[in-house]
Design an enzyme around this catalytic site. Structure first.
Site, PDB file in Angstrom:
ATOM      1  CG  HIS A  38     -68.769  34.262  78.290  1.00 62.34           C
ATOM      2  ND1 HIS A  38     -67.922  34.296  77.211  1.00 62.34           N
ATOM      3  CD2 HIS A  38     -69.101  35.546  78.551  1.00 62.34           C
ATOM      4  CE1 HIS A  38     -67.752  35.557  76.840  1.00 62.34           C
ATOM      5  NE2 HIS A  38     -68.457  36.339  77.636  1.00 62.34           N
ATOM      6  NE  ARG A  70     -66.492  36.478  71.615  1.00 62.81           N
ATOM      7  CZ  ARG A  70     -67.685  36.295  72.141  1.00 62.81           C
ATOM      8  NH1 ARG A  70     -68.731  36.174  71.359  1.00 62.81           N
ATOM      9  NH2 ARG A  70     -67.853  36.232  73.446  1.00 62.81           N
TER      10      ARG A  70
END
Ligand SMILES: Cc1cc2nc3c(=O)[nH]c(=O)nc-3n(C[C@H](O)[C@H](O)[C@H](O)COP(=O)(O)OP(=O)(O)OC[C@H]3O[C@@H](n4cnc5c(N)ncnc54)[C@H](O)[C@@H]3O)c2cc1C
Length: 527
Positions: free
Chosen positions: A301, A324
């Protein structure tokens, strides 16, 4: 006074005798029934604990395990959950971005146009052609039902965001409470199912914590139960069909590390996983010829939070992709964007490796990107949840754009240039990095927050190979052919095949519910 009617007097007497006789017979019948049924009833209750005919053992108390246990119980089985930790929950309880689904009332309420086929294409594309299409079909077509299943416990997954690699918003989350408290998705799902199991299913589902799987019991080519080590260190046996839901191995640094075995180049990275993610069951069943798939596909990740007080800490809090998805952007040490922040996880990670430098420029520190966000991003993601990250010192309240530049040690003109270019790209609808979805843009007078993020081991795409009925596959020693091993089922991160080369955010929680339920139902029917 009216004369007494002798006939009436007589029939009344007969009637009394008749009712007395009927009453007596009734009492006798009831007593006979009660005394004949009581021993069976007693045997039934003792069957719950000892020797009920239809029994299912679930190994691992994460979301896949609890979903399997609920379904197995609803389909008539007595269920035992074996969990090695003190508390159930596993990595499921740590999930923070959300769970994917298509065609839900939440998507409809927000006017989001989506379809099962687009979702399938997104998932297959993300898997680079390695995913098992049948499993992906089942995942997608059962996604709305999975949300219905979860909402049947009184939950409301009404917030929907778009994560990297998805064509449209379809990752479902809980909005904050009316008092403004965050409602973390994984923890809420686990605690709700736990409450349901401990309440409504307490007579048919037994949860044994501090109990560690040892091995499968195999008789005549069938799985008939497991051996486990109880909290006193004694070996115990539970009989029944077995559902393996023991999670992945993205924190396996044991002497027999699966990370070292399958992805040695990644093994030294930090991890977002809990201490339990050591792939025990894959190792403990290695003698049973179970088929494994995609074991070298381990997801990194891109955004594990750097804790400024301990940048080298091995375990990282995850900066959820949904931040995000709500508008945060990533900058390199020169204050420039270098990637589509909503690209696939493997793509964002690769670009970080290419463009970013070690934290504070110190050799040996992890490479980092600066994650820039504003109050608007925070409001969209959920201010209460960000409050937790700020409390932990993971996100810093910086203030003006000039302060951001000061923190990053670069000229404010560069930051302004980056933000203006981003705004222009959003106006055009695309940028040089292939970004086409711009959740928010930035103004010069916005209030800014900063965090540092680093690539971290996160998820194992590979694991036990399963059929569409969640049956574990085995290579038959005699014929060398693959077959479903009778009595053995699996679901969740311990399995492989759905995600191929790269898992889409939000697909794991869904996989746990969809295939956990399928495994539980089939295991119950099997026994
Ligand atoms: C920080 C973080 C955030 C995430 N966010 C998301 C998200 O927002 N959306 C999403 O889709 N996915 C997310 N994921 C991934 C997802 O949470 C997990 O992949 C998924 O929940 C795994 O569920 P599971 O039931 O298969 O395993 P787990 O939830 O990990 O449960 C496995 C259980 O098995 C137990 N166990 C292991 N070995 C043994 C043994 N030998 N004997 C007995 N018990 C054993 C473990 O202790 C554990 O409790 C996230 C993961 C992490 C780490």
């Amino acid at each position: 006074m009216a004369p007494i009617n002798p006939q009436r007097k007589m029939s009344r007497g007969i009637r009394c005798a008749y009712f007395a006789a009927v009453g007596l017979v009734g009492v006798v019948v009831i007593l006979v029934v009660v005394f004949s049924v009581l021993p069976q009833f007693d045997a039934m209750t003792s069957q719950t604990r000892e020797n009920a005919p239809a029994r299912v053992v679930v190994v691992g108390g994460g979301l896949a395990g609890l979903s399997a246990a609920v379904e197995a119980s609803r389909h008539g089985a007595w269920v035992t959950i074996i969990e090695k930790e003190k508390n159930i929950g596993g990595n499921s309880a740590k999930a923070t971005s959300g769970i994917n689904a298509v065609g839900t009332s939440a998507q409809k309420a927000k006017g989001i146009e989506d379809s099962i086929s687009v979702y399938i294409q997104d998932t297959l594309k993300s898997g680079d052609g390695l995913s098992n299409e049948d499993l992906v079909n089942i995942l997608a077509t059962n996604s709305a039902a999975a949300i219905d299943f979860l909402e049947s416990f009184g939950l409301r997954l009404t917030d929907v965001v778009q994560l990297g690699g998805h064509s449209v918003p379809r990752t479902h989350r809980f909005p904050p409470t009316a008092e403004g408290k965050p409602v973390p998705v994984g923890w809420t799902l686990i605690s709700t199912l736990k409450k349901y199991i401990e309440g409504s299913l307490k007579d048919t589902v037994n949860v044994l914590t501090l109990s560690t799987f040892k091995q499968l019991v195999i008789k005549d080519g069938r799985i008939t139960g497991i051996e486990y080590i109880d909290n006193n260190g004694s070996v115990q046996t539970v009989e029944g069909a077995v559902v393996l839901t023991s999670g992945g191995f993205a924190n396996d640094h044991t002497a027999t590390s699966l990370l070292e075995k399958y992805v040695p180049s990644l093994a030294s990275l930090p991890t977002t996983n809990g201490v339990w993610a050591t792939g025990d069951i894959i190792k403990a069943t290695s003698g049973a010829n179970l088929s494994l798939i995609h074991m070298n596909k381990v997801q990194v990740h891109p955004t594990g939070f750097i804790e400024p007080s301990q940048p080298l800490a091995h375990t990282k809090f995850l900066a959820p992709e949904a931040i995000r998805g709500c508008g945060a952007i990533l900058l390199n040490a020169e204050g420039k964007r270098f990637v589509n922040e909503l690209g696939r996880r493997d793509h964002v990670t690769a670009k970080m490796v290419e463009h970013c430098k070690p934290y504070k420029g110190v050799e040996g520190n992890p490479i980092v990107a600066a994650m820039l966000l504003t109050q608007k991003v925070i409001d969209r993601f959920g201010a209460p949840a960000v409050g937790f990250y700020r409390f932990k010192g993971l996100i810093e309240d910086v203030g003006s754009v000039a302060k951001v530049a000061e923190k990053l040690g670069i000229s404010v003109d560069i930051i302004r240039e980056t933000l203006h270019a981003y705004r222009d790209a959003a106006g055009r609808g695309n940028d040089a990095f292939g970004k086409t979805v711009f959740p928010l843009t930035f103004e010069d007078d916005d209030h800014f927050f900063l965090a540092y993020v680093t690539p971290s081991l996160h998820y194992c795409m590979g694991g036990l190979k399963i059929s569409t009925s969640a049956q574990v596959q085995q290579v038959d020693a005699a014929s060398a052919k693959e077959r479903s091993l009778p009595g053995l089922f699996a679901a969740g991160e311990v399995t492989g095949g759905v995600h191929g080369n790269n898992r889409l955010g939000g697909n794991s929680l869904l996989e746990c519910v969809v295939f956990g339920r399928i495994a539980g139902q089939h295991a119950a029917h099997y026994v």
